[in-house]
Design an enzyme around this catalytic site. Structure first.
Site, PDB file in Angstrom:
ATOM      1  N   SER A 247      16.196 -21.048  30.897  1.00 45.07           N
ATOM      2  CA  SER A 247      15.600 -20.220  29.855  1.00 45.07           C
ATOM      3  C   SER A 247      16.022 -20.778  28.508  1.00 45.07           C
ATOM      4  O   SER A 247      17.131 -21.327  28.381  1.00 45.07           O
ATOM      5  CB  SER A 247      16.068 -18.772  29.968  1.00 45.07           C
ATOM      6  OG  SER A 247      15.744 -18.031  28.805  1.00 45.07           O
TER       7      SER A 247
ATOM      8  N   TYR B 290      22.883 -12.605  30.646  1.00 45.95           N
ATOM      9  CA  TYR B 290      21.802 -13.483  31.125  1.00 45.95           C
ATOM     10  C   TYR B 290      21.838 -14.826  30.406  1.00 45.95           C
ATOM     11  O   TYR B 290      21.769 -15.889  31.031  1.00 45.95           O
ATOM     12  CB  TYR B 290      20.456 -12.791  30.904  1.00 45.95           C
ATOM     13  CG  TYR B 290      19.262 -13.659  31.209  1.00 45.95           C
ATOM     14  CD1 TYR B 290      18.899 -13.932  32.516  1.00 45.95           C
ATOM     15  CD2 TYR B 290      18.488 -14.200  30.178  1.00 45.95           C
ATOM     16  CE1 TYR B 290      17.797 -14.737  32.807  1.00 45.95           C
ATOM     17  CE2 TYR B 290      17.395 -15.000  30.457  1.00 45.95           C
ATOM     18  CZ  TYR B 290      17.044 -15.255  31.768  1.00 45.95           C
ATOM     19  OH  TYR B 290      15.955 -16.056  32.045  1.00 45.95           O
TER      20      TYR B 290
END
Length: 263
Positions: A138, A151
């Site tokens: 990501s 995350y």
């Protein structure tokens, strides 16, 4: 077809980006072992791909037996293993005030440790076949947003894992390891999440050009196209690289104080 004859394991493949990668790989001539948690969606995908092209393994990728099971399934069903796509991920909001240690550990277990375990279990087969790994990360790996603390850190750790193994495994065993860092992707889950957050059904048709200079966000199929290239021999000896699939520079971009988004 650039993946003709290759056998590929794809985690988190019953939905979203993983599903798109599985479809693209089969379209390019590969056989796939797909892993996920959604049995009904997995069976549906197998029906679409064809039993001769795909095998389904339902299970939590953090379970200790899953990595070896996936590798053995590939060998038993298709005779070998050429590549691994670590796509399965746990995405949830958290910040410095509400991130409990158990939550942090779960985030790392799914997003960092499980990919490592699958690569470790696959190393022998991948080495035999000049194979490769593609990790799906990501853009939050570069720092992330305040409400995506755990995350973002877990994806940053995955990026370091990619850099490290992409060098050491390629030098020692001929295994390439690369990573894709997607920006904002319009998956079915993202559509549902934004709707549940009170946004209109077609929210994705009216996105600020601050977030999407192209006038739209990425499609899962576009991430899959990049993954297919990195999995293919056409990629050449590229290893230990991270490819940011984003529409704007990450460094030096100032986020408006009144806007918060989740990628």
């Amino acid at each position: 077809m650039m993946l003709s004859g290759k056998v590929i394991i794809i985690t988190g493949a019953c939905t979203g980006i993983g599903k798109a990668v599985a479809i693209k790989c089969v379209q390019e001539g590969a056989k796939v072992v797909i892993n996920g948690l959604e049995d009904d969606l997995g069976v549906e995908l197998i029906g679409f791909l064809g039993n001769e092209n795909a095998e389904l393994v339902i299970g939590d990728i953090t379970e200790s037996h899953l990595p070896n099971l996936l590798v053995e399934t590939a060998k038993k069903t298709f005779g070998k293993l050429d590549a691994v796509v670590n796509n399965a991920a746990f995405i949830a909001t958290s910040d410095i005030d509400n991130t409990e240690i158990a939550f942090f550990e779960k985030m790392f277990k799914v997003n960092t440790i499980a990919p490592f375990a699958l690569i470790q279990a696959s190393t022998k087969e991948l080495s035999n076949n000049g194979g490769c790994v593609v990790n799906i990360g990501s853009i939050n790996a570069w720092g992330g947003e305040p409400h995506l603390l755990a995350y973002s850190v877990s994806k940053g750790a995955l990026m370091t894992l990619t850099r490290n193994l992409g060098d050491s495994l390629f030098r020692q065993k001929g295994i390439r390891v690369n990573q894709i860092n997607p920006g904002w992707v319009l998956t079915d889950k993202e559509k549902r999440n934004k709707k549940e957050q009170g946004m209109k059904d077609n929210w994705f048709e009216d996105i600020s050009d601050f977030f999407a200079p192209a006038g739209r966000i990425f499609k899962p199929e576009e991430i899959a196209n990049m993954a297919a290239f990195l999995l293919s021999d056409q990629c050449g000896p590229v290893s230990s690289q991270v490819f940011d699939m984003e529409q704007f520079p990450l460094i030096g971009r100032n986020m408006p104080k009144d806007i918060i988004i989740t990628k």
